[in-house]
Design a protein around this motif. Structure first.
Motif, PDB file in Angstrom:
ATOM      1  N   LEU A  11      37.266  20.858  31.132  1.00 43.98           N
ATOM      2  CA  LEU A  11      37.185  21.866  32.196  1.00 43.98           C
ATOM      3  C   LEU A  11      38.498  22.629  32.348  1.00 43.98           C
ATOM      4  CD1 LEU A  11      35.225  19.941  34.984  1.00 43.98           C
ATOM      5  CD2 LEU A  11      34.386  21.807  33.542  1.00 43.98           C
ATOM      6  N   VAL A  12      39.616  21.999  31.963  1.00 44.83           N
ATOM      7  CA  VAL A  12      40.920  22.664  32.119  1.00 44.83           C
ATOM      8  C   VAL A  12      41.008  23.916  31.251  1.00 44.83           C
ATOM      9  CG1 VAL A  12      43.415  22.408  31.903  1.00 44.83           C
ATOM     10  CG2 VAL A  12      42.044  20.513  32.808  1.00 44.83           C
ATOM     11  N   PRO A  13      40.804  23.831  29.927  1.00 41.66           N
ATOM     12  CA  PRO A  13      40.859  25.072  29.129  1.00 41.66           C
ATOM     13  C   PRO A  13      39.747  26.053  29.491  1.00 41.66           C
ATOM     14  CG  PRO A  13      40.151  23.219  27.768  1.00 41.66           C
ATOM     15  CD  PRO A  13      40.648  22.649  29.059  1.00 41.66           C
ATOM     16  N   LEU A  14      38.580  25.536  29.860  1.00 41.30           N
ATOM     17  CA  LEU A  14      37.496  26.448  30.248  1.00 41.30           C
ATOM     18  C   LEU A  14      37.853  27.235  31.504  1.00 41.30           C
ATOM     19  CD1 LEU A  14      34.300  24.256  29.617  1.00 41.30           C
ATOM     20  CD2 LEU A  14      35.081  26.239  28.291  1.00 41.30           C
ATOM     21  N   THR A  15      38.455  26.537  32.483  1.00 41.30           N
ATOM     22  CA  THR A  15      38.836  27.202  33.730  1.00 41.30           C
ATOM     23  C   THR A  15      39.925  28.235  33.500  1.00 41.30           C
ATOM     24  OG1 THR A  15      38.276  25.210  35.003  1.00 41.30           O
ATOM     25  CG2 THR A  15      39.703  26.832  36.071  1.00 41.30           C
ATOM     26  N   THR A  16      40.946  27.876  32.716  1.00 43.98           N
ATOM     27  CA  THR A  16      42.030  28.822  32.460  1.00 43.98           C
ATOM     28  C   THR A  16      41.549  30.021  31.648  1.00 43.98           C
ATOM     29  OG1 THR A  16      42.687  27.425  30.571  1.00 43.98           O
ATOM     30  CG2 THR A  16      43.885  27.119  32.637  1.00 43.98           C
ATOM     31  N   PHE A  17      40.579  29.800  30.765  1.00 41.02           N
ATOM     32  CA  PHE A  17      40.006  30.925  30.020  1.00 41.02           C
ATOM     33  C   PHE A  17      39.285  31.884  30.974  1.00 41.02           C
ATOM     34  CE2 PHE A  17      36.441  32.964  27.851  1.00 41.02           C
ATOM     35  CZ  PHE A  17      37.086  33.594  26.796  1.00 41.02           C
ATOM     36  N   CYS A  18      38.533  31.332  31.909  1.00 42.82           N
ATOM     37  CA  CYS A  18      37.818  32.168  32.882  1.00 42.82           C
ATOM     38  C   CYS A  18      38.802  32.942  33.758  1.00 42.82           C
ATOM     39  CB  CYS A  18      36.909  31.303  33.751  1.00 42.82           C
ATOM     40  SG  CYS A  18      35.496  30.598  32.865  1.00 42.82           S
ATOM     41  N   GLN A  41      41.477  38.131  35.083  1.00 45.45           N
ATOM     42  CA  GLN A  41      42.658  38.975  35.207  1.00 45.45           C
ATOM     43  C   GLN A  41      42.568  40.208  34.307  1.00 45.45           C
ATOM     44  OE1 GLN A  41      45.173  39.003  37.248  1.00 45.45           O
ATOM     45  NE2 GLN A  41      44.492  37.190  38.360  1.00 45.45           N
ATOM     46  N   VAL A  42      41.886  40.090  33.172  1.00 41.93           N
ATOM     47  CA  VAL A  42      41.663  41.269  32.323  1.00 41.93           C
ATOM     48  C   VAL A  42      40.878  42.322  33.103  1.00 41.93           C
ATOM     49  CG1 VAL A  42      40.466  42.119  30.268  1.00 41.93           C
ATOM     50  CG2 VAL A  42      41.800  40.011  30.137  1.00 41.93           C
ATOM     51  N   GLN A  43      39.828  41.880  33.805  1.00 38.06           N
ATOM     52  CA  GLN A  43      39.025  42.800  34.599  1.00 38.06           C
ATOM     53  C   GLN A  43      39.838  43.374  35.762  1.00 38.06           C
ATOM     54  OE1 GLN A  43      36.003  43.745  33.567  1.00 38.06           O
ATOM     55  NE2 GLN A  43      36.336  42.380  31.813  1.00 38.06           N
ATOM     56  N   ARG A  44      40.666  42.526  36.401  1.00 37.84           N
ATOM     57  CA  ARG A  44      41.508  42.987  37.506  1.00 37.84           C
ATOM     58  C   ARG A  44      42.516  44.039  37.023  1.00 37.84           C
ATOM     59  NH1 ARG A  44      41.176  42.544  42.786  1.00 37.84           N
ATOM     60  NH2 ARG A  44      43.403  42.092  42.978  1.00 37.84           N
ATOM     61  N   ARG A  45      43.066  43.832  35.834  1.00 41.44           N
ATOM     62  CA  ARG A  45      44.026  44.800  35.300  1.00 41.44           C
ATOM     63  C   ARG A  45      43.348  46.135  35.041  1.00 41.44           C
ATOM     64  NH1 ARG A  45      45.911  46.499  30.209  1.00 41.44           N
ATOM     65  NH2 ARG A  45      48.111  47.142  30.261  1.00 41.44           N
ATOM     66  N   LYS A  59      42.946  47.811  38.358  1.00 42.84           N
ATOM     67  CA  LYS A  59      44.207  48.315  38.903  1.00 42.84           C
ATOM     68  C   LYS A  59      44.659  49.577  38.173  1.00 42.84           C
ATOM     69  CE  LYS A  59      46.298  46.605  41.676  1.00 42.84           C
ATOM     70  NZ  LYS A  59      47.336  45.590  41.679  1.00 42.84           N
ATOM     71  N   LEU A  60      44.503  49.628  36.844  1.00 43.33           N
ATOM     72  CA  LEU A  60      44.890  50.821  36.092  1.00 43.33           C
ATOM     73  C   LEU A  60      44.031  52.018  36.496  1.00 43.33           C
ATOM     74  CD1 LEU A  60      45.460  49.309  32.531  1.00 43.33           C
ATOM     75  CD2 LEU A  60      47.205  50.116  34.143  1.00 43.33           C
ATOM     76  N   ASP A  61      42.749  51.781  36.724  1.00 43.99           N
ATOM     77  CA  ASP A  61      41.869  52.866  37.189  1.00 43.99           C
ATOM     78  C   ASP A  61      42.312  53.361  38.570  1.00 43.99           C
ATOM     79  OD1 ASP A  61      40.380  52.740  34.898  1.00 43.99           O
ATOM     80  OD2 ASP A  61      38.785  51.500  35.759  1.00 43.99           O
ATOM     81  N   LEU A  62      42.689  52.426  39.442  1.00 38.65           N
ATOM     82  CA  LEU A  62      43.122  52.799  40.790  1.00 38.65           C
ATOM     83  C   LEU A  62      44.416  53.599  40.753  1.00 38.65           C
ATOM     84  CD1 LEU A  62      42.686  52.601  43.831  1.00 38.65           C
ATOM     85  CD2 LEU A  62      43.913  50.417  43.795  1.00 38.65           C
ATOM     86  N   ASN A  71      51.457  46.021  39.430  1.00 31.26           N
ATOM     87  CA  ASN A  71      50.493  45.702  38.378  1.00 31.26           C
ATOM     88  C   ASN A  71      51.081  44.596  37.508  1.00 31.26           C
ATOM     89  OD1 ASN A  71      48.449  45.622  36.530  1.00 31.26           O
ATOM     90  ND2 ASN A  71      48.941  47.585  35.568  1.00 31.26           N
ATOM     91  N   GLU A  72      50.915  43.365  37.960  1.00 28.06           N
ATOM     92  CA  GLU A  72      51.455  42.209  37.250  1.00 28.06           C
ATOM     93  C   GLU A  72      50.359  41.424  36.530  1.00 28.06           C
ATOM     94  OE1 GLU A  72      53.456  40.061  40.282  1.00 28.06           O
ATOM     95  OE2 GLU A  72      55.103  41.494  40.458  1.00 28.06           O
ATOM     96  N   HIS A  73      49.210  42.049  36.362  1.00 31.88           N
ATOM     97  CA  HIS A  73      48.073  41.330  35.805  1.00 31.88           C
ATOM     98  C   HIS A  73      48.297  40.910  34.347  1.00 31.88           C
ATOM     99  CE1 HIS A  73      45.714  42.026  39.370  1.00 31.88           C
ATOM    100  NE2 HIS A  73      46.033  43.303  39.332  1.00 31.88           N
TER     101      HIS A  73
END
Length: 272
Positions: free
Chosen positions: A41-48, A53-57, A60-63, A242-244
């Motif tokens: 679950l650890v690598p799965l959680t960090t991957f998610c 954060q990719v989506q958040r970035r 943020k760039l669009d904003l 923008n620290e994503h």
């Protein structure tokens, strides 16, 4: 008789001992399975988290692009509709009227927003921005018949008192362009506004309007509004943090490291 008793007791011991070791092995095997899939679950959680954060970035760039486009658009006449104003933050507007310098407010401490200077100092190890305040002045809009609040811009600490910058206290009716700003809430560690001492640390439009008798409408005057000896306009800071990318690298790095350790431990059976 004694031999039979010994055989019987030994047989009984064996009967009870064998199931116990078998149960222990089964329990240990079950614990290993739980540990194996639990740690996955650890690598799965960090991957998610990295993917999030990719989506958040991207968001943020669009904003940031939207804000840059909005602040560079042509100014429109100021509206008094509160619902419309909520949708106009960072939008340039134009008004005509005159200042009431007798009711100045001061937001401080502030440093001068100067993109060119900040770009030069970004390549230096240290920088020493000048401290001062933003001067907020009631502005009577002759065409609208209302008084609003205008951030005329930055003054250094030594020029905080109006009598030190009399040449910049324009009395004539003028055309003014600025960007709409909304009220803001106090951030952690930011002091409370001290109304009695006229020391403001964040934009509380309702309180500012009550003190000055203006409407809770606020604009930042643009740089072109600057007059010799007066506050320096154009103090709108539109950059967003923008620290994503740092978070993306962190989460995906943890995913790779923990995946590698899990593979060595449970697939290759190499002791860690």
């Amino acid at each position: 008789m004694s031999n039979f008793s010994f055989w019987l007791s030994s047989d009984v011991c064996l009967r009870f001992t064998r199931p116990r070791s078998s149960t222990t092995a089964a329990d240990a095997s079950g614990e290993d399975v739980i540990l194996k899939w639990g740690l996955l679950l650890v690598p799965l959680t960090t991957f998610c988290l990295g993917t999030w954060q990719v989506q958040r970035r991207k968001w943020k760039l669009d904003l940031i692009a939207q804000l840059a486009s909005r602040i560079s658009s042509e100014p429109i006449p100021l509206t008094l509709d509160p619902m419309e104003l909520k949708e106009l933050e960072y939008r340039p507007v134009k008004v005509r009227g005159h200042f009431d310098h007798s009711k100045e407010l001061y937001i401080l401490p502030r440093s001068l927003v100067d993109p060119e200077r900040e770009a030069r100092e970004a390549r230096q190890l240290t920088s020493h921005p000048e401290n001062g305040a933003n001067v907020i002045t009631p502005f009577y809009c002759t065409e609208l018949g209302v008084t609003i609040l205008v951030n005329r811009g930055f003054v250094p600490k030594k020029k905080l008192k109006p009598e030190t910058r009399l040449k910049g206290q324009i009395e004539d009716e003028i055309d003014l362009t600025g960007v709409v700003r909304l009220s803001e809430t106090r951030k952690p560690f930011v002091p409370e506004n001290n109304i009695e001492k006229n020391r403001w640390h964040y934009r509380d439009l309702e309180a500012m309007a009550k003190v000055t008798g203006a409407e809770p409408i606020f604009i930042d005057a643009d740089f072109k509004s600057t007059v010799p000896g007066g506050p320096i306009g154009g103090q709108t800071r539109v950059s967003l943090r923008n620290e994503h990318m740092q978070y993306i690298i962190t989460w995906y790095g943890l995913c790779a490291a923990t995946s590698f350790l899990w593979y060595r431990k449970f697939i290759q059976k190499i002791p860690l």
